[in-house]
Motif scaffolding. Structure first.
Motif, short mmCIF file in Angstrom:
data_model
loop_
_atom_site.label_atom_id
_atom_site.label_comp_id
_atom_site.label_asym_id
_atom_site.label_seq_id
_atom_site.Cartn_x
_atom_site.Cartn_y
_atom_site.Cartn_z
N ALA A 174 0.87 4.16 -2.91
CA ALA A 174 0.63 5.57 -2.63
C ALA A 174 1.79 6.44 -3.09
O ALA A 174 1.59 7.50 -3.70
CB ALA A 174 0.38 5.76 -1.14
N LYS A 202 1.98 6.36 -6.88
CA LYS A 202 0.69 6.69 -7.51
C LYS A 202 0.34 5.65 -8.59
O LYS A 202 0.06 5.98 -9.74
CB LYS A 202 0.72 8.10 -8.10
CG LYS A 202 0.99 9.19 -7.08
CD LYS A 202 1.08 10.57 -7.71
CE LYS A 202 1.40 11.62 -6.67
NZ LYS A 202 1.53 12.99 -7.25
N ASP A 247 0.83 -1.21 0.00
CA ASP A 247 0.00 0.00 0.00
C ASP A 247 0.86 1.25 0.00
O ASP A 247 0.54 2.25 -0.65
CB ASP A 247 -0.93 0.00 1.22
CG ASP A 247 -2.00 -1.07 1.13
OD1 ASP A 247 -2.26 -1.55 0.00
OD2 ASP A 247 -2.57 -1.44 2.17
N SER A 273 -4.60 1.03 -7.20
CA SER A 273 -4.68 -0.21 -6.41
C SER A 273 -4.69 -1.46 -7.28
O SER A 273 -4.47 -2.55 -6.78
CB SER A 273 -5.94 -0.18 -5.54
OG SER A 273 -7.10 -0.03 -6.34
#
Length: 456
Positions: free
Chosen positions: A263, A266, A259, A269
């Motif tokens: 993030a 970018k 995760d 998911s």
């Protein structure tokens, strides 16, 4: 075995999908019956004392003395691959063994075996029985295995031969299991009981087809790990061909897409794969144009969803091969070709070179590969006779397979600076009388003397 064939095409295979999923089965006797004659008990005698080999991380219960034949005790298990007696087991079962014996189901006879090759990175070893006709197991495509599939484990836990346990596949692709020596991990996880002595035995599906090789019991009850048979067979084939596994080197350090990585980069998911953390200058990854932050998603068109999956895909390629790597960079899909090389610092196992020690007496220097094949100690140094050697009166002095330990009082020990040719030249007798200390096939050491034969 035909030279053009490999184990993948030679072993018995059945890749048909499992039929009638969800059907209640009241007995698995047919599945067990299909494979049980292909499961052997393996026992070993080690050069090291017992306390140096005890290791709870594996299913191995080593012994420092030979067990009597027929008493049911074993160190591990093995899977028969060919009727000629190629047997696959775990590296940790036979590593360091002085003597290896195989016992088939229902037999009281122990058959000697030799090591063809071993690979510690995947915990796979390939053995060859020295006699007998064997019943090969049927393999299936382990890539089709999914959590929830019924599986059975066979082997000799605690010396109880032909023990069968039942469970399901708990997970696939298990990697980064700490405490195991194998660095390349892609395990099938199962809750079928795996105990000491199961190592090297088969994990089979509900039709009796081998999907994996039982390797370790991890943590508490209900967590067993098996090497997928697709990987194990690939390694076994490399070992059969050359006694070792050659793996191509990319020159990049990778990590899982977490995760935090999603993030920071970018990625979105939906992106899964192996993220490049570092690229080594001048190595294939850098030459192909990969950069830190790239997320590799496929190798030669086969998807990779994690660092472990990426590493396992790459193990199928050898130095000199080119691979196509698909990756994402700045949310755009790209691909590159990378030419793999030998890992820096690795030295291929040299072939044993043939020399003439005396006129008519040809020998080879015992090297690492020969030590593995003949189950010799790691520090064993000697010459090995290639054929019988007789004196002029017809008396047999040196038999093929004898080891020469000393020549005219000089031990067969060399320094790292010695070349093979220079070493042999120094050993060649210059006096009229030749004195040799031999270690015969029986293990007995004897000293012999005879006149130096005339050059032919």
């Amino acid at each position: 075995m035909a030279a053009a064939q490999d184990l993948t095409s030679t072993v018995t295979r059945d890749d048909a999908p499992l039929a009638n999923p969800g059907t209640v089965v009241l007995s698995y006797r047919n599945a067990v019956g299909a494979v049980r004659d292909s499961v052997v008990t393996i026992w070993v005698r080690h050069w090291k004392p017992k306390n140096e080999w005890w290791d709870d991380r594996y299913d191995l219960m080593p012994h420092d003395a030979r067990r009597s034949a027929g008493n049911g005790n074993g160190n591990g298990s093995g899977i028969v691959l060919t009727k000629e007696g190629l047997v696959m087991t775990n590296y940790h079962v036979v590593n360091g063994a002085q003597e290896i014996m195989l016992r088939a189901r229902g037999s009281t006879e122990d058959i000697p075996a030799e090591i063809v090759g071993m690979d510690g990175a995947t915990d796979v070893a390939l053995l060859r029985a020295k006699s007998g006709t064997w019943q090969p197991a049927t393999m299936t495509n382990s890539d089709s295995t999914e959590p929830g599939d019924v599986v059975l484990a066979l082997g000799s836990p605690f010396g109880l031969e032909q023990t069968v346990t039942l469970g399901i596949v708990s997970a696939t692709g298990r990697a980064d299991i700490h405490g195991l020596a194998s660095s390349l991990q892609d395990f099938i996880q199962t809750d079928a009981a795996i105990n000491p002595g199961n190592s090297g035995g088969p994990l089979i599906d509900g039709r009796g087809r081998v999907i994996g090789m039982n390797t370790a019991r991890y943590g508490g009850e209900g967590i067993g790990l098996a090497v997928p048979v697709n990987l194990a067979l690939k390694v076994a084939e490399d070992l059969r061909k050359s006694g070792q596994v050659r793996r191509g080197f990319l020159g990049a350090r990778l990590a899982d897409v977490t995760d935090g990585v999603i993030a920071e980069l970018k990625l979105g998911s939906a992106v899964k794969g192996a993220v490049v953390m570092q690229v080594e200058e001048g190595q294939p990854a850098a030459q192909a144009g990969l950069l830190p932050g790239d997320v590799i998603t496929a190798v030669n068109g086969q998807a990779v969803t994690s660092r472990a999956r990426f590493l396992m895909r790459m193990t199928t390629f050898q130095p000199g091969e080119r691979v196509k790597l698909a990756f994402t960079r700045n949310n755009e899909m790209q691909d590159v070709m990378a030419a793999l090389i030998e890992p820096p610092g690795t030295k291929p196992t040299p072939q044993a070179l043939e020399w003439e020690l005396l006129p008519g007496l040809r020998v080879v220097l015992v090297n690492e590969k020969l030590r593995n094949q003949l189950l010799l100690p790691k520090d064993f140094q000697a010459l090995r006779a290639l054929s019988d050697f007789k004196t002029a009166d017809g008396a047999l002095k040196v038999a093929a397979g004898d080891f020469i330990l000393r020549v005219n009082g000089y031990g067969v020990t060399r320094s790292l600076e010695d070349s093979d040719e220079g070493f042999i030249e120094r050993l060649r007798p210059k006096k009229p009388l030749v004195l040799l200390r031999l270690q015969q096939k029986s293990g007995a050491q004897i000293d012999i003397g005879f006149p130096l034969p005339a050059a032919k």
